[in-house]
Design an enzyme around this catalytic site. Structure first.
Site, PDB file in Angstrom:
ATOM      1  N   CYS A 146       0.829  -1.208   0.000  1.00 14.71           N
ATOM      2  CA  CYS A 146       0.000   0.000   0.000  1.00 14.71           C
ATOM      3  C   CYS A 146       0.862   1.255   0.000  1.00 14.71           C
ATOM      4  O   CYS A 146       1.462   1.618   1.015  1.00 14.71           O
ATOM      5  CB  CYS A 146      -0.918  -0.011   1.232  1.00 14.71           C
ATOM      6  N   CYS A 149      -0.432   4.119   2.278  1.00 12.96           N
ATOM      7  CA  CYS A 149      -0.207   3.858   3.711  1.00 12.96           C
ATOM      8  C   CYS A 149       1.266   4.075   4.085  1.00 12.96           C
ATOM      9  O   CYS A 149       1.563   4.641   5.134  1.00 12.96           O
ATOM     10  CB  CYS A 149      -0.534   2.415   4.092  1.00 12.96           C
ATOM     11  N   ASP A 150       2.175   3.582   3.248  1.00 15.62           N
ATOM     12  CA  ASP A 150       3.568   3.464   3.679  1.00 15.62           C
ATOM     13  C   ASP A 150       4.575   4.334   2.923  1.00 15.62           C
ATOM     14  O   ASP A 150       5.745   4.384   3.307  1.00 15.62           O
ATOM     15  CB  ASP A 150       4.013   1.983   3.551  1.00 15.62           C
TER      16      ASP A 150
END
Ligand code: NAP
Length: 322
Positions: A146, A149-150
């Site tokens: 992701c 997200c990261d």
């Protein structure tokens, strides 16, 4: 309320829940909050642990009002909120569902039958895996599924993005906000992504493409230090130094358990209307398992809230007796 016989032959009342929610990610947890707060008898069913893919996020920076919360903290807090309003939780795997009738019947792998007037399918989707050495070992230590997200954890770092679809190519551009270099690793000589998305990536000086390449392994000491790429034509392998590998080769929705009862799109995602209603009355879907534009915590929560409210309206209108 249905009657069942127990082993002594005595007849007991079994529970018919107002709402059964299958899947305890953010969509399911939010549906549980809304349904239980509406004083509906609510059961949340999860096969492993509540939170779903959310618990894979170390830090959530794009959920409004929770600048530095971890996925674990956020999902725990959602679960506490749902429990506080009276939602019950059961950790069990659903093997089969009978959704077509007035009363919906869910069969667990332990041989139990769970009955409800409505069902919210928040079954989620799982990132497709590459299945190469190092992928599991370095998850959360350089391997991610992701970018949103990261990505921010890779400020000034070298990244490999695996895949040639819209997600991989679009997210490669997104990752250039942080990374010093992004190498798209694609198994063919032509990207699958839409032309406009391709152009943005190919025009970006930070992005290069390793064409006709497949990942044979991901390696390093404590975190990712390199990917091993093989050219599909020459079979030559090359160790490319990177700090992170984003595997963005598509997702697979968790719809196998539906056994063909629910209408899916060509990618296998559940088709709903704007009230999260599926093709079967009283059966709603929410979150990543649903066909939608944006798969994020915030949209999963919105789906869950709408699905629970639609379930409430459905019960109120007496449609489950039709
Ligand atoms: P996708 O369209 O299924 O693309 C997956 C990509 O990964 C393909 O390039 C595929 O290669 C590659 N791939 C699959 N398995 C692989 C493997 N084992 N090893 C190496 N490469 C592999 O998935 P997606 O990009 O996540 O998109 C999913 C859906 O969401 C699509 O319908 C897409 O259009 C949509 N989407 C749209 C947008 C947008 O419109 N802005 C953004 C994101 C996603 P091949 O090309 O060789 O098959």
């Amino acid at each position: 309320m249905a009657q069942i016989a127990n082993c002594t032959g005595r007849r007991e009342a079994s529970i018919t829940y107002d709402v059964i929610i299958v899947g305890g990610g953010p969509a399911g947890l939010t549906a549980a909050i809304y349904a239980s707060r509406a004083r509906l008898r609510t059961l949340l069913i999860e096969r492993a642990f509540t939170g779903g893919q959310l618990v894979m996020c170390d830090s959530i920076e794009n959920y409004p009002g929770f600048g530095h919360s971890s996925g674990y903290e956020l999902s725990n807090s959602m679960h506490e909120q749902a429990s506080k309003f009276g939602a019950e939780t059961k950790i069990v795997e659903i093997e089969r569902m009978e959704l077509g009738g007035e009363e919906k019947v869910l069969h667990t792998t332990e041989g139990e039958e769970i009955r409800g007037k409505t069902v919210v399918l928040s079954l989620g989707a799982r990132p497709r895996k590459l299945g190469v050495p190092g992928e599991v070992e370095f998850l959360g230590r350089g391997v991610s599924y992701c970018a949103v997200c990261d990505g921010a954890f890779f400020q000034g770092k070298k990244l490999a993005v695996i895949g040639g679809g819209d997600t991989a190519v679009e997210d490669s551009v997104f990752l250039t906000r942080y990374a010093s270099s992004v190498t798209i690793v694609h198994r063919r000589e032509k990207l699958r992504a839409q032309r406009i998305i391709q152009e943005r990536a190919l025009d970006n000086p930070v992005i290069t493409v390793s064409w006709n390449s497949v990942v044979k392994g991901i390696g390093g000491q404590h975190s990712v230090e390199h990917v091993l790429l093989e050219n599909v034509h020459t079979k030559l392998t090359q160790k490319v130094p990177v700090d992170g590998v984003f595997i963005l080769i598509g997702t697979d929705p968790n719809t196998k358990v539906l056994g063909g009862q629910i209408k899916l799109d060509e990618m296998g995602y559940i088709i709903t209307d704007e009230n999260m209603q599926t093709n079967i009355p009283g059966v709603f879907a929410a979150g990543d398992v649903r066909r939608k534009l944006l798969r994020q915590i915030v949209t999963a929560c919105a789906d869950g809230a709408i699905a629970a409210t639609a379930a409430e309206k459905y019960i109120e209108s007496g449609q489950h007796f039709k």
